[in-house]
Design an enzyme around this catalytic site. Structure first.
Site, PDB file in Angstrom:
ATOM      1  N   CYS A 122       0.828  -1.210   0.000  1.00 21.85           N
ATOM      2  CA  CYS A 122       0.000   0.000   0.000  1.00 21.85           C
ATOM      3  C   CYS A 122       0.863   1.260   0.000  1.00 21.85           C
ATOM      4  CB  CYS A 122      -0.930  -0.017   1.207  1.00 21.85           C
ATOM      5  SG  CYS A 122      -1.881   1.493   1.360  1.00 21.85           S
ATOM      6  N   CYS A 136      -1.569   1.659  -3.036  1.00 20.62           N
ATOM      7  CA  CYS A 136      -2.564   2.731  -2.884  1.00 20.62           C
ATOM      8  C   CYS A 136      -1.971   4.137  -2.881  1.00 20.62           C
ATOM      9  CB  CYS A 136      -3.336   2.575  -1.569  1.00 20.62           C
ATOM     10  SG  CYS A 136      -3.361   0.941  -0.853  1.00 20.62           S
ATOM     11  N   LYS A 154      -0.010   5.291  -6.037  1.00 20.57           N
ATOM     12  CA  LYS A 154      -1.026   5.307  -7.093  1.00 20.57           C
ATOM     13  C   LYS A 154      -1.898   6.556  -6.990  1.00 20.57           C
ATOM     14  CE  LYS A 154      -4.842   3.785  -6.332  1.00 20.57           C
ATOM     15  NZ  LYS A 154      -5.675   2.621  -6.093  1.00 20.57           N
ATOM     16  N   TYR A 176      -9.456  -3.292 -11.000  1.00 22.30           N
ATOM     17  CA  TYR A 176      -9.360  -1.876 -10.665  1.00 22.30           C
ATOM     18  C   TYR A 176      -7.956  -1.320 -10.887  1.00 22.30           C
ATOM     19  CZ  TYR A 176      -7.240  -2.559  -6.012  1.00 22.30           C
ATOM     20  OH  TYR A 176      -6.385  -2.866  -4.974  1.00 22.30           O
ATOM     21  N   GLU A 200      -7.319   1.823 -13.304  1.00 26.30           N
ATOM     22  CA  GLU A 200      -6.734   3.051 -12.749  1.00 26.30           C
ATOM     23  C   GLU A 200      -5.482   3.473 -13.518  1.00 26.30           C
ATOM     24  OE1 GLU A 200      -8.174   2.670  -8.093  1.00 26.30           O
ATOM     25  OE2 GLU A 200      -6.262   1.801  -8.655  1.00 26.30           O
ATOM     26  N   HIS A 210     -26.896  21.275  -0.735  1.00 25.44           N
ATOM     27  CA  HIS A 210     -27.032  21.862  -2.059  1.00 25.44           C
ATOM     28  C   HIS A 210     -26.067  23.020  -2.255  1.00 25.44           C
ATOM     29  CE1 HIS A 210     -29.110  22.838  -5.749  1.00 25.44           C
ATOM     30  NE2 HIS A 210     -29.147  24.102  -5.375  1.00 25.44           N
ATOM     31  N   GLU A 249     -26.230  15.130  -3.386  1.00 26.94           N
ATOM     32  CA  GLU A 249     -27.636  15.345  -3.017  1.00 26.94           C
ATOM     33  C   GLU A 249     -28.562  14.442  -3.834  1.00 26.94           C
ATOM     34  OE1 GLU A 249     -29.503  19.207  -4.126  1.00 26.94           O
ATOM     35  OE2 GLU A 249     -27.553  19.676  -4.964  1.00 26.94           O
TER      36      GLU A 249
HETATM   37  C1  FAD Z   1      -1.102  -0.856  -7.590  1.00 27.42           C
HETATM   38  C2  FAD Z   1      -1.958  -1.157  -6.391  1.00 27.42           C
HETATM   39  C3  FAD Z   1      -2.896  -0.250  -5.966  1.00 27.42           C
HETATM   40  C4  FAD Z   1      -3.671  -0.498  -4.847  1.00 27.42           C
HETATM   41  N1  FAD Z   1      -4.588   0.419  -4.482  1.00 27.42           N
HETATM   42  C5  FAD Z   1      -5.361   0.206  -3.388  1.00 27.42           C
HETATM   43  C6  FAD Z   1      -6.296   1.185  -2.961  1.00 27.42           C
HETATM   44  O1  FAD Z   1      -6.453   2.225  -3.576  1.00 27.42           O
HETATM   45  N2  FAD Z   1      -6.996   0.928  -1.825  1.00 27.42           N
HETATM   46  C7  FAD Z   1      -6.843  -0.224  -1.112  1.00 27.42           C
HETATM   47  O2  FAD Z   1      -7.495  -0.384  -0.087  1.00 27.42           O
HETATM   48  N3  FAD Z   1      -5.964  -1.174  -1.508  1.00 27.42           N
HETATM   49  C8  FAD Z   1      -5.215  -0.981  -2.619  1.00 27.42           C
HETATM   50  N4  FAD Z   1      -4.310  -1.925  -3.010  1.00 27.42           N
HETATM   51  C9  FAD Z   1      -4.228  -3.196  -2.246  1.00 27.42           C
HETATM   52  C10 FAD Z   1      -3.397  -3.032  -0.989  1.00 27.42           C
HETATM   53  O3  FAD Z   1      -2.130  -2.525  -1.332  1.00 27.42           O
HETATM   54  C11 FAD Z   1      -3.281  -4.367  -0.290  1.00 27.42           C
HETATM   55  O4  FAD Z   1      -4.566  -4.890  -0.057  1.00 27.42           O
HETATM   56  C12 FAD Z   1      -2.568  -4.248   1.048  1.00 27.42           C
HETATM   57  O5  FAD Z   1      -1.281  -3.698   0.891  1.00 27.42           O
HETATM   58  C13 FAD Z   1      -2.471  -5.627   1.713  1.00 27.42           C
HETATM   59  O6  FAD Z   1      -1.732  -5.529   2.890  1.00 27.42           O
HETATM   60  P1  FAD Z   1      -0.971  -6.810   3.441  1.00 27.42           P
HETATM   61  O7  FAD Z   1      -0.466  -6.440   4.807  1.00 27.42           O
HETATM   62  O8  FAD Z   1      -1.776  -8.004   3.301  1.00 27.42           O
HETATM   63  O9  FAD Z   1       0.258  -7.026   2.453  1.00 27.42           O
HETATM   64  P2  FAD Z   1       1.367  -6.031   1.898  1.00 27.42           P
HETATM   65  O10 FAD Z   1       1.023  -4.619   2.132  1.00 27.42           O
HETATM   66  O11 FAD Z   1       1.599  -6.475   0.500  1.00 27.42           O
HETATM   67  O12 FAD Z   1       2.634  -6.344   2.789  1.00 27.42           O
HETATM   68  C14 FAD Z   1       3.298  -7.566   2.733  1.00 27.42           C
HETATM   69  C15 FAD Z   1       4.753  -7.321   3.013  1.00 27.42           C
HETATM   70  O13 FAD Z   1       5.383  -8.566   3.251  1.00 27.42           O
HETATM   71  C16 FAD Z   1       6.698  -8.522   2.699  1.00 27.42           C
HETATM   72  N5  FAD Z   1       7.114  -9.923   2.528  1.00 27.42           N
HETATM   73  C17 FAD Z   1       6.586 -10.843   1.692  1.00 27.42           C
HETATM   74  N6  FAD Z   1       7.174 -12.047   1.900  1.00 27.42           N
HETATM   75  C18 FAD Z   1       8.097 -11.863   2.890  1.00 27.42           C
HETATM   76  C19 FAD Z   1       8.995 -12.730   3.552  1.00 27.42           C
HETATM   77  N7  FAD Z   1       9.059 -14.029   3.267  1.00 27.42           N
HETATM   78  N8  FAD Z   1       9.806 -12.207   4.501  1.00 27.42           N
HETATM   79  C20 FAD Z   1       9.756 -10.867   4.820  1.00 27.42           C
HETATM   80  N9  FAD Z   1       8.901 -10.019   4.232  1.00 27.42           N
HETATM   81  C21 FAD Z   1       8.068 -10.517   3.287  1.00 27.42           C
HETATM   82  C22 FAD Z   1       6.503  -7.762   1.412  1.00 27.42           C
HETATM   83  O14 FAD Z   1       7.714  -7.219   0.941  1.00 27.42           O
HETATM   84  C23 FAD Z   1       5.511  -6.685   1.858  1.00 27.42           C
HETATM   85  O15 FAD Z   1       6.171  -5.527   2.306  1.00 27.42           O
HETATM   86  C24 FAD Z   1      -3.493  -1.700  -4.124  1.00 27.42           C
HETATM   87  C25 FAD Z   1      -2.536  -2.626  -4.526  1.00 27.42           C
HETATM   88  C26 FAD Z   1      -1.777  -2.364  -5.655  1.00 27.42           C
HETATM   89  C27 FAD Z   1      -0.751  -3.367  -6.091  1.00 27.42           C
END
Ligand code: FAD
Length: 456
Positions: free
Chosen positions: A43, A48, A51, A180, A184, A438, A443
């Site tokens: 994110c 997010c 983006k 999405y 986007e 308004h 609205e």
């Molecule tokens: C381009 C794009 C736009 C988005 N826009 C939106 C939006 O507008 N609104 C919204 O709500 N959501 C959006 N999302 C989705 C949102 O980013 C994810 O839903 C959210 O980040 C999920 O959080 P998470 O904690 O599950 O995983 P992540 O945020 O992906 O975090 C996982 C982390 O784990 C780390 N990792 C993975 N494997 C290992 C390992 N073995 N050891 C150590 N570290 C590791 C990764 O490097 C990463 O930093 C978007 C996603 C993308 C790709």
């Protein structure tokens, strides 16, 4: 207790992992977190936040055009991609720093390393070649872009990860995908000046969204000049002297500078060692969990995109928080995944919450539809040919508003607020009893009187 180095080891410092680590620490747990890339996760680093900054940048083009009818002179405006990316990177660095400081202030130990499971309590830190034993483990490794490795020429494509770091704005680009993220990015590139094609396998973009959103947005995007091609995919991609040439399954070819794949994301579980801990995954590699985010192993939990439930940041945060309250706060909390509002930051924007019309009609439920298409007031002067669409899906028997779907400026902001009333079980009569603000576009949501009779 002494057998363990930590009460909780979190793998992945993204939205879900960071929240879980901080809340668990606030409940008194000894917590560590490992991150293999950058603290903040998808994110903050490549989702997010960057983006949305690109989306803001992309709005200025039309704003400058519209400003003329409001008396502004805008000769000589120009756009510099390098400036945008440099400023975006500065902001992402700042935010990632805040995440690190917040974790440290909560007393969480951060390991800048990939982590893999070696058994149900042992985490191996690759960068330090070190084993850590934890009483509980939280898998919060998120997802990553999927690309079809079998497609000839796939090595030439970029994904959203690289799109944030292009050294220049492509002159011509194809974004493959219809979700999405694809939509986007197509809107961003187009509005910043790239000749843009959106190429989608299915028959209409934004599968899973209300059909009126899908149809209305697709026609608005086409009207703005994006070439939206549905029902085809690439059969091959090759490098040319001038850029890339993509061949479509229908036989046509497209010549562009860049091809971006946004055809879906997959849970980030490969190589994680889940098999050593006995953690079950589904056919897509998503970690299987119950309503409290517990895996089949009692002390191992998983939250966020790696579980492939509702893949959005606020959901991952909520799941991480609920996990920490459940396991360390003596407050078992299951996350309610119903009625989650969301946005698509397209141009025009989409905001949505609740059931689509098709979902609401499932099982023969009687439904009333209220719909409105209108030109936003701003465009009465600008002359821009763009329409806003608003739709309420109402249960004909109970009068409850089951869904609200909006395409138009600030639709995401509206969806957040309408989401509260829908979550509370508001009826159409409650909407009608609410006096309008308004003049606003919103609205319209409280002034739609006539049931929709068909057509659009
Ligand atoms: C381009 C794009 C736009 C988005 N826009 C939106 C939006 O507008 N609104 C919204 O709500 N959501 C959006 N999302 C989705 C949102 O980013 C994810 O839903 C959210 O980040 C999920 O959080 P998470 O904690 O599950 O995983 P992540 O945020 O992906 O975090 C996982 C982390 O784990 C780390 N990792 C993975 N494997 C290992 C390992 N073995 N050891 C150590 N570290 C590791 C990764 O490097 C990463 O930093 C978007 C996603 C993308 C790709």
């Amino acid at each position: 207790m002494t057998a363990f180095d930590y009460d909780l080891f979190v793998i992945g410092a993204g939205s879900g992992g960071v929240r879980a680590a901080r809340i668990a620490a606030s409940h008194g747990a000894k917590v560590a977190i490992a991150e293999e890339y950058r603290v903040g996760g998808t994110c903050v680093i490549r989702g997010c936040v960057p983006k949305k900054l690109l989306v803001y940048a992309s709005h200025f083009g039309e704003a400058f055009e519209d400003a003329v009818a409001y008396g502004w002179t805008t000769h000589g405006v120009s756009f510099d991609w390098a400036t945008l990316i440099a400023n975006k990177d500065k902001e992402i660095d700042r935010l990632s720093g805040i995440y690190v400081r917040n974790l440290e202030a909560s007393g969480v130990d951060i390991f800048y390393s990939r982590a893999e499971l070696r058994d149900a309590h042992a985490v191996h830190l690759i960068a330090e070649d070190r084993h850590i034993r934890a009483r509980h483990v939280l898998i919060a490794t998120g997802g990553r872009p999927y690309v079809d490795e079998a497609l000839p020429g796939i090595e030439h494509v970029i994904t959203s990860n690289e799109a944030f770091h292009l050294d220049r704005l492509p002159r011509r680009i194809v974004v493959a995908g219809g979700g999405y993220i694809a939509v986007e990015f197509a809107c961003i590139f187009h509005a910043l000046g790239a000749e843009t094609t959106l190429l989608y396998r299915g028959e209409q973009i934004l599968r899973g969204f209300d059909d009126d959103i899908r149809n209305h947005l697709a026609s608005e995007m086409r009207r703005k000049g994006i070439d939206v091609i549905c029902g085809q995919v690439f059969s091959a991609i090759e490098e040319t002297a001038d850029g890339l040439k993509g061949t479509l399954t229908g036989g046509d070819t497209i010549e562009v500078d860049r091809i971006m794949f946004a055809v879906g994301r997959r849970p980030h579980t490969s190589g994680l060692g889940l098999e050593h801990a006995g953690v079950e995954v589904d056919g897509n590699g998503a970690v299987k969990v119950d309503a409290w985010s517990k895996t089949n192993i009692d002390h191992i939990y998983a939250v966020g995109d790696v579980t492939d439930r509702v893949n959005l940041t606020p959901v991952a945060i909520r799941e991480g928080h609920a996990f920490a309250d459940t396991v360390f706060g003596e407050r078992p909390t299951a996350v309610d995944h119903k009625m989650i509002a969301s946005a698509v930051f397209a141009q025009p924007e989409v905001g949505t919450v609740g059931l689509t019309e098709a979902e609401a009609r499932e099982g023969g439920r009687r439904i009333d539809i209220y719909k409105s298409f209108f030109r936003p007031m701003k465009h009465t002067l600008s002359g821009r040919d763009e329409k806003t669409m608003m739709k309420l899906v109402v249960d004909a028997e109970t009068d409850k508003v089951l869904g609200c779907h909006i395409v138009g400026p600030d639709a995401g902001e509206m969806a957040q607020l309408v989401g509260i009333s829908l979550k509370m079980g508001a009826t159409k009569a409650d909407f009608d009893a609410t006096v309008a603000v308004h003049p606003t576009a919103a609205e319209e949501l409280v002034t739609m009187r006539q049931k929709w009779k068909g057509g659009s």
